[in-house]
Structures are given as structure tokens and as C-alpha cells.
Scaffold this motif. Sequence first.
Motif, PDB file in Angstrom:
ATOM      1  N   ASN A 141       0.694  -1.225   0.141  1.00 63.53           N
ATOM      2  CA  ASN A 141      -0.073  -0.195  -0.133  1.00 63.53           C
ATOM      3  C   ASN A 141       0.850   1.177  -0.024  1.00 63.53           C
ATOM      4  O   ASN A 141       0.339   2.469   0.101  1.00 63.53           O
ATOM      5  CB  ASN A 141      -1.068  -0.188   1.104  1.00 63.53           C
ATOM      6  N   ARG A 142       2.148   1.336   0.370  1.00 61.51           N
ATOM      7  CA  ARG A 142       3.015   2.367   0.314  1.00 61.51           C
ATOM      8  C   ARG A 142       4.295   1.906  -0.808  1.00 61.51           C
ATOM      9  O   ARG A 142       5.053   2.855  -0.648  1.00 61.51           O
ATOM     10  CB  ARG A 142       3.428   2.341   1.752  1.00 61.51           C
ATOM     11  N   ALA A 143       4.045   1.344  -1.382  1.00 55.61           N
ATOM     12  CA  ALA A 143       5.377   1.064  -2.629  1.00 55.61           C
ATOM     13  C   ALA A 143       5.377   2.350  -3.463  1.00 55.61           C
ATOM     14  O   ALA A 143       4.377   3.113  -4.035  1.00 55.61           O
ATOM     15  CB  ALA A 143       4.853  -0.230  -3.389  1.00 55.61           C
ATOM     16  N   PRO A 144       6.538   2.661  -3.859  1.00 53.95           N
ATOM     17  CA  PRO A 144       6.903   3.617  -4.696  1.00 53.95           C
ATOM     18  C   PRO A 144       7.033   3.159  -5.990  1.00 53.95           C
ATOM     19  O   PRO A 144       6.940   1.912  -6.348  1.00 53.95           O
ATOM     20  CB  PRO A 144       8.476   3.919  -4.333  1.00 53.95           C
ATOM     21  N   ASP A 145       7.195   3.807  -7.235  1.00 54.76           N
ATOM     22  CA  ASP A 145       7.328   3.334  -8.391  1.00 54.76           C
ATOM     23  C   ASP A 145       8.697   2.337  -8.423  1.00 54.76           C
ATOM     24  O   ASP A 145       9.720   2.802  -8.005  1.00 54.76           O
ATOM     25  CB  ASP A 145       7.608   4.572  -9.368  1.00 54.76           C
ATOM     26  N   LEU A 146       8.536   1.341  -8.810  1.00 56.52           N
ATOM     27  CA  LEU A 146       9.843   0.390  -8.964  1.00 56.52           C
ATOM     28  C   LEU A 146      10.381   0.261 -10.047  1.00 56.52           C
ATOM     29  O   LEU A 146       9.722   0.416 -11.078  1.00 56.52           O
ATOM     30  CB  LEU A 146       9.297  -0.943  -8.219  1.00 56.52           C
ATOM     31  N   GLY A 147      11.677   0.107 -10.242  1.00 57.57           N
ATOM     32  CA  GLY A 147      12.472   0.009 -11.256  1.00 57.57           C
ATOM     33  C   GLY A 147      12.589  -1.522 -11.737  1.00 57.57           C
ATOM     34  O   GLY A 147      12.278  -2.369 -10.750  1.00 57.57           O
ATOM     35  N   PRO A 148      13.296  -1.918 -12.746  1.00 56.62           N
ATOM     36  CA  PRO A 148      13.298  -3.340 -13.011  1.00 56.62           C
ATOM     37  C   PRO A 148      14.401  -3.966 -12.185  1.00 56.62           C
ATOM     38  O   PRO A 148      13.999  -5.439 -12.214  1.00 56.62           O
ATOM     39  CB  PRO A 148      13.854  -3.140 -14.622  1.00 56.62           C
ATOM     40  N   ASP A 149      15.201  -3.567 -11.567  1.00 59.94           N
ATOM     41  CA  ASP A 149      16.190  -4.292 -10.643  1.00 59.94           C
ATOM     42  C   ASP A 149      15.764  -4.318  -9.389  1.00 59.94           C
ATOM     43  O   ASP A 149      16.337  -4.816  -8.398  1.00 59.94           O
ATOM     44  CB  ASP A 149      17.630  -3.545 -10.720  1.00 59.94           C
ATOM     45  N   ASP A 150      14.527  -3.717  -8.947  1.00 57.91           N
ATOM     46  CA  ASP A 150      14.041  -3.494  -7.576  1.00 57.91           C
ATOM     47  C   ASP A 150      13.260  -4.782  -7.191  1.00 57.91           C
ATOM     48  O   ASP A 150      12.327  -5.383  -7.899  1.00 57.91           O
ATOM     49  CB  ASP A 150      13.024  -2.289  -7.425  1.00 57.91           C
ATOM     50  N   GLN A 151      13.270  -5.149  -6.176  1.00 61.01           N
ATOM     51  CA  GLN A 151      12.488  -6.286  -5.485  1.00 61.01           C
ATOM     52  C   GLN A 151      11.758  -5.693  -4.129  1.00 61.01           C
ATOM     53  O   GLN A 151      12.677  -5.163  -3.272  1.00 61.01           O
ATOM     54  CB  GLN A 151      13.491  -7.568  -5.108  1.00 61.01           C
ATOM     55  N   PHE A 152      10.836  -5.840  -4.058  1.00 63.90           N
ATOM     56  CA  PHE A 152       9.953  -5.194  -3.164  1.00 63.90           C
ATOM     57  C   PHE A 152       8.803  -6.085  -2.440  1.00 63.90           C
ATOM     58  O   PHE A 152       8.169  -6.566  -3.116  1.00 63.90           O
ATOM     59  CB  PHE A 152       9.194  -3.920  -3.554  1.00 63.90           C
ATOM     60  N   ALA A 153       8.757  -5.867  -1.057  1.00 63.74           N
ATOM     61  CA  ALA A 153       7.794  -6.514  -0.295  1.00 63.74           C
ATOM     62  C   ALA A 153       7.788  -8.241  -0.352  1.00 63.74           C
ATOM     63  O   ALA A 153       6.887  -8.877  -0.918  1.00 63.74           O
ATOM     64  CB  ALA A 153       6.499  -6.106  -0.336  1.00 63.74           C
ATOM     65  N   GLN A 154       9.088  -8.765  -0.480  1.00 61.79           N
ATOM     66  CA  GLN A 154       9.122 -10.156  -0.677  1.00 61.79           C
ATOM     67  C   GLN A 154       9.455 -10.889   0.672  1.00 61.79           C
ATOM     68  O   GLN A 154       9.997 -10.309   1.593  1.00 61.79           O
ATOM     69  CB  GLN A 154      10.384 -10.271  -1.534  1.00 61.79           C
ATOM     70  N   GLY A 155       8.987 -12.084   0.746  1.00 62.50           N
ATOM     71  CA  GLY A 155       9.073 -13.014   1.948  1.00 62.50           C
ATOM     72  C   GLY A 155       7.689 -13.479   2.469  1.00 62.50           C
ATOM     73  O   GLY A 155       7.014 -13.658   1.387  1.00 62.50           O
ATOM     74  N   HIS A 156       7.361 -13.084   3.510  1.00 63.90           N
ATOM     75  CA  HIS A 156       5.940 -13.731   3.773  1.00 63.90           C
ATOM     76  C   HIS A 156       5.313 -12.311   4.831  1.00 63.90           C
ATOM     77  O   HIS A 156       6.013 -11.696   5.035  1.00 63.90           O
ATOM     78  CB  HIS A 156       5.953 -15.054   4.613  1.00 63.90           C
ATOM     79  N   ARG A 157       4.057 -12.726   5.173  1.00 67.09           N
ATOM     80  CA  ARG A 157       3.207 -11.757   5.749  1.00 67.09           C
ATOM     81  C   ARG A 157       4.078 -11.002   7.075  1.00 67.09           C
ATOM     82  O   ARG A 157       3.732  -9.991   7.310  1.00 67.09           O
ATOM     83  CB  ARG A 157       1.997 -12.215   6.045  1.00 67.09           C
ATOM     84  N   ARG A 158       4.700 -11.588   7.825  1.00 69.61           N
ATOM     85  CA  ARG A 158       5.368 -11.557   9.101  1.00 69.61           C
ATOM     86  C   ARG A 158       6.645 -11.120   8.904  1.00 69.61           C
ATOM     87  O   ARG A 158       7.240 -10.512   9.862  1.00 69.61           O
ATOM     88  CB  ARG A 158       4.858 -12.675  10.202  1.00 69.61           C
ATOM     89  N   ALA A 159       7.138 -11.389   7.993  1.00 70.17           N
ATOM     90  CA  ALA A 159       8.772 -11.125   7.631  1.00 70.17           C
ATOM     91  C   ALA A 159       9.051 -10.721   6.458  1.00 70.17           C
ATOM     92  O   ALA A 159       9.003 -11.757   5.529  1.00 70.17           O
ATOM     93  CB  ALA A 159       9.569 -12.041   8.246  1.00 70.17           C
ATOM     94  N   THR A 160       8.975  -9.536   5.840  1.00 69.50           N
ATOM     95  CA  THR A 160       9.297  -9.219   4.450  1.00 69.50           C
ATOM     96  C   THR A 160      10.330  -8.100   4.318  1.00 69.50           C
ATOM     97  O   THR A 160      10.850  -7.758   5.464  1.00 69.50           O
ATOM     98  CB  THR A 160       7.937  -8.612   3.835  1.00 69.50           C
ATOM     99  N   GLY A 161      10.599  -7.785   3.150  1.00 71.33           N
ATOM    100  CA  GLY A 161      11.826  -6.745   2.944  1.00 71.33           C
ATOM    101  C   GLY A 161      11.991  -6.679   1.313  1.00 71.33           C
ATOM    102  O   GLY A 161      11.065  -6.954   0.495  1.00 71.33           O
ATOM    103  N   GLY A 162      12.981  -6.315   1.021  1.00 72.36           N
ATOM    104  CA  GLY A 162      13.481  -6.256  -0.107  1.00 72.36           C
ATOM    105  C   GLY A 162      14.698  -5.704  -0.558  1.00 72.36           C
ATOM    106  O   GLY A 162      15.578  -5.318   0.416  1.00 72.36           O
ATOM    107  N   GLN A 163      15.121  -5.420  -1.667  1.00 73.71           N
ATOM    108  CA  GLN A 163      16.327  -4.660  -2.252  1.00 73.71           C
ATOM    109  C   GLN A 163      15.914  -3.842  -3.314  1.00 73.71           C
ATOM    110  O   GLN A 163      15.444  -4.170  -4.214  1.00 73.71           O
ATOM    111  CB  GLN A 163      17.445  -5.693  -2.403  1.00 73.71           C
ATOM    112  N   VAL A 164      16.001  -2.617  -3.083  1.00 67.80           N
ATOM    113  CA  VAL A 164      15.820  -1.776  -4.167  1.00 67.80           C
ATOM    114  C   VAL A 164      17.132  -0.588  -4.415  1.00 67.80           C
ATOM    115  O   VAL A 164      17.732  -0.496  -3.628  1.00 67.80           O
ATOM    116  CB  VAL A 164      14.745  -0.764  -3.602  1.00 67.80           C
ATOM    117  N   ARG A 165      16.910   0.015  -5.750  1.00 65.77           N
ATOM    118  CA  ARG A 165      17.924   0.771  -5.988  1.00 65.77           C
ATOM    119  C   ARG A 165      17.921   1.920  -5.106  1.00 65.77           C
ATOM    120  O   ARG A 165      16.705   2.360  -4.440  1.00 65.77           O
ATOM    121  CB  ARG A 165      18.161   1.231  -7.331  1.00 65.77           C
ATOM    122  N   VAL A 166      19.068   2.711  -4.921  1.00 62.94           N
ATOM    123  CA  VAL A 166      18.988   3.940  -4.021  1.00 62.94           C
ATOM    124  C   VAL A 166      17.917   4.850  -4.198  1.00 62.94           C
ATOM    125  O   VAL A 166      17.201   5.621  -3.454  1.00 62.94           O
ATOM    126  CB  VAL A 166      20.605   4.603  -4.092  1.00 62.94           C
TER     127      VAL A 166
END
Length: 189
Positions: A141-166
Motif C-alpha cells: 500500500n506504500r510502494a514507490p514506483d519500482l524499477g526493473p532491478d527492484d525487489q519489494f515486499a518479498q518474503g511472507h506476511r510477518r517477515a518481508t523486505g526487499g532490495q531496491v536501488r538507492v
Amino acid sequence: MDPLRKEHTAKALREVVSLVNAPRRSASGDAAPALRLLMRAERPADIVSGKDPDAHALHAARAEVKTALDAARSVAPLFAGPVALIRCDSPCQIHPLVAQSWTHRLRKQVVIGANAGFRDGFVHFAARSASVPDLIEFLGNRAPDLGPDDQFAQGHRRATGGQVRVETWNRFASQLGFGTEALVHEAEA
């Protein structure tokens, strides 16, 4: 697991798990010593002893991660609405541990551990919460516009995260309501 628990103490098994996991969290990320040792160890003491060169590598990796984690845990959280952010700049994969360590003290917040030092050009982050049951939805619900190299809100409901460009991280942090103190400058990443 039951035969192991009958033969070895829970403390010894926890120690083995801690040591085996440490290399993948270290700056090198090299889990080969852990795998080699697991393949030839006959009992937990073979891993815990530290006599073998690979066991020594596991102990060194755990010490490296502990030092990085202790430094990150001393950083005061930043707050914006329902989010508490703890920034770190470490080559070690400590951001999930940082987020988890704060959830018990910040029970009403979504805690994000963000690491700008783990991989050049990226911010790796982990989200944890004691009160929000679906962190993937919360972040989505708060996701920014993502680029092709970005990984966002991955994992599971109680423990998630990602890796995004600066640049994606900076948009995300700003959208959450954080000021310049939460932004990452290219020289940091």
C-alpha cells in the motif's frame, strides 16, 4: 530433530545453528566453510569446538556479524507515522536482525531495518512488526514506483523486505514521511 535433541543439549544445537548461519550474514557471504563442516562433522562439538579451520572461519564470521549488529543496534530509530526506521551501512546482512531486535520495544510500529552498505547502489531492507499482521500488504500500500532491478515486499506476511536501488529507496522513505536523515546518498551505497 527428536533424535538429535535426545542425544545433544538444546544449547549445543542452538550454538551450531548460530555458527552455521553466520558466514552467509558476513561481509564475504561465503557459506562454503559451513557446508564443508556440516558434511564431515559427526556431532555438534565438532562444529562448536573451533579447532578445525572451517570451524574457526564460522567463529570469525559470527564475531564479525556480532560487531556489525552491535553497532547497528546502537543507532536510534527514526519515526514517521506507523514506521520506525533503523538505518545501517554494513557489508554484513544484518538488516533483518536489526528490524527483529527492535520489534519488542516498538510493538506498535512497523520496524524497518535498512542497510545501504550491503550491496553497492542498493538499499536492502527488512520489515518486522509485533502488531501488523500482513507486512506485504502494508508495504504494498506504500510502494514507490519500482524499477526493473527492484525487489519489494518479498518474503511472507510477518517477515518481508526487499532490495531496491538507492533512488527507489529515497522515493520510498520520502513517501513514508521521513526527512533527509533517512535518505541514502550514492556515495554511501
